[in-house]
Design a protein around this motif. Structure first.
Motif, mmCIF file in Angstrom:
data_model
loop_
_atom_site.group_PDB
_atom_site.id
_atom_site.type_symbol
_atom_site.label_atom_id
_atom_site.label_comp_id
_atom_site.label_asym_id
_atom_site.label_seq_id
_atom_site.Cartn_x
_atom_site.Cartn_y
_atom_site.Cartn_z
ATOM 1 N N UNK A 104 28.940 29.953 -11.003
ATOM 2 C CA UNK A 104 29.951 29.049 -10.473
ATOM 3 C C UNK A 104 31.382 29.489 -10.654
ATOM 4 N N UNK A 105 31.728 30.113 -11.744
ATOM 5 C CA UNK A 105 33.108 30.485 -12.018
ATOM 6 C C UNK A 105 33.655 31.582 -11.130
ATOM 7 N N UNK A 106 32.809 32.262 -10.383
ATOM 8 C CA UNK A 106 33.256 33.350 -9.518
ATOM 9 C C UNK A 106 33.830 32.835 -8.194
ATOM 10 N N UNK A 107 33.592 31.567 -7.883
ATOM 11 C CA UNK A 107 33.905 31.023 -6.564
ATOM 12 C C UNK A 107 35.364 31.195 -6.166
ATOM 13 N N UNK A 108 36.283 30.883 -7.064
ATOM 14 C CA UNK A 108 37.699 30.873 -6.704
ATOM 15 C C UNK A 108 38.186 32.236 -6.213
ATOM 16 N N UNK A 109 37.723 33.302 -6.835
ATOM 17 C CA UNK A 109 38.211 34.638 -6.484
ATOM 18 C C UNK A 109 37.478 35.286 -5.319
ATOM 19 N N UNK A 110 36.258 34.884 -5.075
ATOM 20 C CA UNK A 110 35.430 35.609 -4.100
ATOM 21 C C UNK A 110 34.685 34.668 -3.162
ATOM 22 N N UNK A 111 35.297 33.585 -2.764
ATOM 23 C CA UNK A 111 34.585 32.560 -2.006
ATOM 24 C C UNK A 111 34.047 33.046 -0.665
ATOM 25 N N UNK A 112 34.737 33.967 0.016
ATOM 26 C CA UNK A 112 34.244 34.437 1.315
ATOM 27 C C UNK A 112 32.906 35.165 1.175
ATOM 28 N N UNK A 113 32.813 36.074 0.205
ATOM 29 C CA UNK A 113 31.569 36.816 0.027
ATOM 30 C C UNK A 113 30.466 35.931 -0.540
ATOM 31 N N UNK A 114 30.813 35.080 -1.483
ATOM 32 C CA UNK A 114 29.798 34.186 -2.055
ATOM 33 C C UNK A 114 29.293 33.228 -0.986
ATOM 34 N N UNK A 115 30.182 32.723 -0.155
ATOM 35 C CA UNK A 115 29.755 31.849 0.947
ATOM 36 C C UNK A 115 28.805 32.598 1.874
ATOM 37 N N UNK A 116 29.123 33.859 2.188
ATOM 38 C CA UNK A 116 28.224 34.653 3.021
ATOM 39 C C UNK A 116 26.855 34.788 2.355
ATOM 40 N N UNK A 117 26.834 35.123 1.058
ATOM 41 C CA UNK A 117 25.564 35.287 0.335
ATOM 42 C C UNK A 117 24.755 33.994 0.334
ATOM 43 N N UNK A 118 25.425 32.871 0.083
ATOM 44 C CA UNK A 118 24.717 31.578 0.071
ATOM 45 C C UNK A 118 24.201 31.227 1.465
ATOM 46 N N UNK A 119 25.041 31.392 2.473
ATOM 47 C CA UNK A 119 24.631 31.075 3.852
ATOM 48 C C UNK A 119 23.459 31.949 4.283
ATOM 49 N N UNK A 120 23.526 33.230 3.958
ATOM 50 C CA UNK A 120 22.434 34.123 4.348
ATOM 51 C C UNK A 120 21.149 33.756 3.607
ATOM 52 N N UNK A 121 21.250 33.507 2.306
ATOM 53 C CA UNK A 121 20.065 33.125 1.522
ATOM 54 C C UNK A 121 19.432 31.861 2.112
ATOM 55 N N UNK A 122 20.248 30.888 2.454
ATOM 56 C CA UNK A 122 19.725 29.643 3.054
ATOM 57 C C UNK A 122 19.064 29.937 4.401
ATOM 58 N N UNK A 123 19.663 30.826 5.178
ATOM 59 C CA UNK A 123 19.131 31.104 6.519
ATOM 60 C C UNK A 123 17.747 31.743 6.476
ATOM 61 N N UNK A 124 17.413 32.409 5.360
ATOM 62 C CA UNK A 124 16.087 33.030 5.243
ATOM 63 C C UNK A 124 15.229 32.315 4.176
ATOM 64 N N UNK A 125 15.635 31.083 3.858
ATOM 65 C CA UNK A 125 14.875 30.212 2.940
ATOM 66 C C UNK A 125 14.694 30.783 1.540
ATOM 67 N N UNK A 126 15.711 31.444 1.036
ATOM 68 C CA UNK A 126 15.692 31.920 -0.348
ATOM 69 C C UNK A 126 16.303 30.828 -1.229
ATOM 70 N N UNK A 127 15.633 30.465 -2.321
ATOM 71 C CA UNK A 127 16.219 29.447 -3.199
ATOM 72 C C UNK A 127 17.454 29.982 -3.915
ATOM 73 N N UNK A 128 18.404 29.083 -4.156
ATOM 74 C CA UNK A 128 19.656 29.435 -4.816
ATOM 75 C C UNK A 128 19.755 28.649 -6.116
ATOM 76 N N UNK A 129 20.028 29.369 -7.191
ATOM 77 C CA UNK A 129 20.244 28.752 -8.493
ATOM 78 C C UNK A 129 21.722 28.869 -8.828
ATOM 79 N N UNK A 130 22.384 27.732 -8.970
ATOM 80 C CA UNK A 130 23.776 27.724 -9.401
ATOM 81 C C UNK A 130 23.812 27.692 -10.916
#
Length: 166
Positions: A104-130
């Motif tokens: 969670x603490x990485x969000x502020x500095x790298x939100x564009x890439x983290x958003x891409x990773x989360x969106x892609x993981x969701x698009x292929x039904x990979x579970x995400x652990x925050x």
């Protein structure tokens, strides 16, 4: 009719066939879950890799949990590349994993890439652990919303979370 206690001392041949098969399957599934290496992608930035390294060390030192790390560490960082190439690299790392971990603490500095990773993981039904950083009470809303589960920064919580959502 036999009492329950007598079944406990009975030879396996006395059990109904379906029960023996069910029990064997349950034992094998449990053994597989505890012995099989879990494939993980841990979101991180090479320029801020201390939390990533701490996470990997935490999981490496956790007894009865083995994992394969599909994230590319700073020591093997890619050279400069266009954004679409970086997205292809990230897709290649996320595709084979069982779970994507977002700190969670990485969000502020790298939100564009983290958003891409989360969106892609969701698009292929990979579970995400925050994972809440040590001592943090709050999680970025985007990470909480995308996560299947949010846990605290302890080895037991993280491993339990991985096992729950995979």
């Amino acid at each position: 009719m036999r009492s329950f206690g007598s079944w406990l001392s009975a030879p396996l041949s006395c059990f109904p066939h379906w029960f023996a098969l069910w029990y064997l399957k349950a034992v094998l599934v449990t053994m597989e879950r505890h012995c099989m290496s879990t494939r993980l992608f841990v979101s991180h930035s090479w320029s801020y890799s201390e939390r990533y390294i701490a996470m990997v060390n935490l999981l490496n030192n956790r007894p009865y949990f083995t994992f394969s790390n599909y994230s590319v560490p700073e020591t093997k960082a890619f050279g400069p590349m266009a954004a679409h190439k970086m997205k292809d690299e990230l897709r290649g790392q996320i595709n084979p994993v069982h779970c994507v971990i977002i700190i969670g603490g990485m969000w502020a500095n790298h939100s564009d890439w983290i958003k891409f990773e989360m969106d892609y993981a969701k698009s292929i039904n990979k579970p995400i652990l925050g994972v809440r950083p040590r001592g943090a009470q709050m999680m970025p809303l985007a990470v909480s919303n995308a996560s299947n589960m949010v846990v605290n920064w302890t080895a037991d919580s993280i491993v339990a979370g991985i096992r729950t959502i995979t």
